[in-house]
Design an enzyme around this catalytic site. Sequence first.
Site, mmCIF file in Angstrom:
data_model
loop_
_atom_site.group_PDB
_atom_site.id
_atom_site.type_symbol
_atom_site.label_atom_id
_atom_site.label_comp_id
_atom_site.label_asym_id
_atom_site.label_seq_id
_atom_site.Cartn_x
_atom_site.Cartn_y
_atom_site.Cartn_z
ATOM 1 N N GLY A 117 -42.251 -8.596 -30.670
ATOM 2 C CA GLY A 117 -42.967 -7.681 -29.794
ATOM 3 C C GLY A 117 -42.089 -6.487 -29.477
ATOM 4 O O GLY A 117 -40.874 -6.514 -29.686
ATOM 5 N N LYS A 118 -42.689 -5.424 -28.995
ATOM 6 C CA LYS A 118 -41.922 -4.237 -28.625
ATOM 7 C C LYS A 118 -42.789 -3.347 -27.745
ATOM 8 O O LYS A 118 -44.010 -3.461 -27.733
ATOM 9 C CB LYS A 118 -41.498 -3.462 -29.873
ATOM 10 C CG LYS A 118 -40.230 -2.653 -29.690
ATOM 11 C CD LYS A 118 -38.999 -3.528 -29.781
ATOM 12 C CE LYS A 118 -37.733 -2.688 -29.862
ATOM 13 N NZ LYS A 118 -36.536 -3.486 -30.150
ATOM 14 N N GLY A 119 -42.153 -2.442 -27.023
ATOM 15 C CA GLY A 119 -42.930 -1.529 -26.196
ATOM 16 C C GLY A 119 -42.040 -0.622 -25.389
ATOM 17 O O GLY A 119 -40.859 -0.431 -25.689
#
Length: 433
Positions: A117-119
């Site tokens: 995941g990333k953000g």
Amino acid sequence: MNTTFINDKKPGVKVSQGMMENVLEQFTDAAQYINLHLDIQKILKITNNEIVIHFPVKMDDGTVEVFTGYRVQHNNALGPYKGGLRYHPTVDIDAARALAMWMTWKTSLAGLPFGGGKGGIQLDPSNYSITELERITRRFTYALGDNIGPDHDIPAPDVNTNSQTMAWMADTFMSTRLPAKRSVNQHVVTGKPDGIGGLEGRDRATGYGVFLSIKKYLKKQNQSLLNKTFIVQGFGNVGYWAANFLEKEGAVLVGVQDASATLYNSQGIDVSSLNDYVNINDKRIGGFPRAEMIDDAHFFQLDCDIIIPAALGNQITEENASNIQAKLIAEGANGPINNNAEKILLKNNVTIIPDILCNSGGVIASYFEWLQNKNGEIWQLEDTLKKLDLKLEESFNSVFHYAQKEGIDMRKAAYCIAIKRIEKAYIQRGLFP
């Protein structure tokens, strides 16, 4: 707040441009090489969830500003989503998608029970006060709600975020849970200060991993780090610690670049002195007196043995790749070399230690912190570094030997190994319903 400010004011490079195309091309190349089942290719080419949040925050002067935050969850076949949150003007949905995919391959390659995941938030943190950044972080955490959690999605620091950011996130998350659940949610994020469950050594883990990757590669070539020259783009957490460990083993830092300046000294730049300088100079290298300022565009073509891009993506492109003299590039950042540039570099016999291997020390240490919190343990620094070395040794050897056996570059080898592990999980689990 010990934040490293990095921007993309380098020669004509838009950081997020083409990142998604790059990661998909890298994935497809490896998937076809190992004859990955087409159905699994379809699954891995898309993200599971994409969260876009617009949220208001009151500024110090009483005005209200609306921010846009992102969290992309690519795949969780191997475990909870795992990946950093960055605060930067280039944060957008395409960048988050690409970075989330890279995290899936990175955690798989490292043999961790995590997905990717990333953000982050689209902002320039240098424009805001510490109190404003705290309110922005807490409001973003609250807005994410149940989209994050210690067994669902576990954020960590990334560009322009750090242990303080993670402390605010953890406190906000725990403060907004039901009382019965608060005591078990400390591991909702990793990269926390050691006073609230952080792992001793987490701050240096990514840079230490970059150093270890370089050292292990040179050892395979019957070489040492003694008198090897290197340059680093980005002198934040990753760049500093990588340079620090390299210097201790006899390597010589001759060039550094960040948003403020490009420095060069053929006789060497003392890493400790430069770090002391940036700590009192708003985290910028510009003006450091013991090196010459040179044109930004000349950075990657400097005469050196090793290049460590440790800032942002898409920094080495087809426009500057052919001028590179170094024969080893260790990717401290995610996606710092675009695919067209990589073709040029490989043709010129430049070895690239790929990001999903080279900078995996951070997520490996995050796994250690997550375990430490779940088990109620406290690890010492020497335990962290020893375990990190053992874990990276396993990953590095598997990639290096696969590449040698198949006659392919290290990036393709790393992707093949990572994708095969995910494929095995899908074959054994099947699809619901």
